[in-house]
Write an enzyme that holds these catalytic residues in place. Structure first.
Site, PDB file in Angstrom:
ATOM      1  NE  ARG A  55      -1.454 -56.559  -3.598  1.00 35.78           N
ATOM      2  CZ  ARG A  55      -0.610 -56.370  -4.609  1.00 35.78           C
ATOM      3  NH1 ARG A  55       0.697 -56.407  -4.378  1.00 35.78           N
ATOM      4  NH2 ARG A  55      -1.039 -56.135  -5.829  1.00 35.78           N
ATOM      5  CG  HIS A  59      -2.117 -61.587  -5.240  1.00 32.46           C
ATOM      6  ND1 HIS A  59      -1.960 -61.027  -6.480  1.00 32.46           N
ATOM      7  CD2 HIS A  59      -2.725 -60.637  -4.483  1.00 32.46           C
ATOM      8  CE1 HIS A  59      -2.439 -59.787  -6.476  1.00 32.46           C
ATOM      9  NE2 HIS A  59      -2.906 -59.532  -5.271  1.00 32.46           N
ATOM     10  CG  ASN A  87       0.526 -62.135  -9.054  1.00 35.87           C
ATOM     11  OD1 ASN A  87      -0.338 -61.678  -8.304  1.00 35.87           O
ATOM     12  ND2 ASN A  87       0.392 -63.319  -9.641  1.00 35.87           N
ATOM     13  CG  HIS A 149      -7.564 -43.761   5.851  1.00 35.52           C
ATOM     14  ND1 HIS A 149      -6.930 -44.889   5.377  1.00 35.52           N
ATOM     15  CD2 HIS A 149      -6.565 -42.919   6.214  1.00 35.52           C
ATOM     16  CE1 HIS A 149      -5.626 -44.736   5.451  1.00 35.52           C
ATOM     17  NE2 HIS A 149      -5.381 -43.542   5.964  1.00 35.52           N
TER      18      HIS A 149
END
Length: 272
Positions: A55, A59, A87, A149
């Protein structure tokens, strides 16, 4: 070709005309190994950092390119990227710091911070897949089992850290829908796909639209090593059903104790 190097190429090729696949082979042959060791050491203590490192890379890259700017600390005169609302939930910076310190000791001024983040992200993907492999599961098993899921829900507390238009792996309209859900508090529930009561392949369809509720869901589509499997399940629901069934059988046999090593408990809450 190393996974980390491949990840760098796939994500920043459009913004870095001078990108070279063999750069560290000729300038610092042990760079990737040093980063990999630092990442593996951290993940052994905290496996959840795998998704966090990936991640972090996204970013970094989707705000003015892959330049390592997400690592910079704020000063009195400037609020850094890492302290922006989008963030604040990022973590794993200490892993990058550890790798950078070791790299500087071995060969000062060669490995850039942006490349370290990219290599760490690639190693994190590799570690996620290998973690399943060490238990006898394949990458396909991992993706198929994640398809469970398609039933059930997630609570806001599990995904609220993704609610930002700056998260490149999350569709902006879907982010608004998730924000609306979280308006009811951390315990508010969000289904993983549009048909939460049906066991189908809609979960995988959601990932192709950047509608994965959890980051660990969406990474199955953003990661190049698993995207083809997701697409395959989108195109062929029967294939997903078959793979899921086989993976569940494999999981059911995991570390099963037979004979004198096992026991039939009289009360499931207590050991005999």
């Amino acid at each position: 070709m190393a996974m980390a190097t491949l990840l760098v190429m796939l994500i920043v090729i459009g913004s870095a005309n001078s990108l070279r696949m063999d750069y560290y082979i000729t300038t610092f042959p042990f760079a990737e190994s040093i980063v990999k060791n630092a990442v593996n050491k951290a993940l052994q203590n905290d496996p959840s950092l795998a998704a966090a490192l990936l991640r972090m890379h996204f970013h970094d890259c989707f705000v003015e390119g892959c330049d390592g700017s997400v690592l910079v600390d704020s000063t009195e005169d400037n609020t850094a990227e890492k302290d922006s609302p989008a963030n604040l939930s990022l973590r794993g910076f200490e892993v990058i710091d550890d790798a950078k310190e070791q790299l500087e000791e071995q060969c000062p001024g060669i490995a850039s911070c942006a490349d370290i983040v990219a290599m760490a992200a690639g190693d994190a993907i590799f570690w996620l897949i290998n973690a399943f492999g060490r238990r006898g599961f394949t990458t396909t098993d991992m993706v198929a089992l994640s398809g469970a899921h398609t039933l059930g829900v997630a609570r806001c507390s599990s995904f609220k850290n993704r609610l930002s238009n700056q998260d490149p792996t999350l569709d902006s309209d879907f982010a608004k829908a998730l924000s609306k859900t979280c308006g009811a508090g951390d315990n508010a529930e969000q289904s993983f796909d549009d048909t939460p009561k049906n066991f189908d392949n809609d979960y995988f369809n959601a990932l192709t639209r950047k509608n994965g509720v959890l980051f660990s869901d969406q990474v199955l589509y953003t990661a190049t090593g698993t995207r083809a499997i997701v697409n395959g399940y989108v195109m062929n629901e029967a294939r997903f059903f078959l793979d899921f069934q086989q993976s569940m059988v494999k999981m059911g046999r995991l570390d099963v104790k037979e004979g004198p090593k096992g026991e039939v408990r009289k009360n499931c809450r207590k050991i005999n």
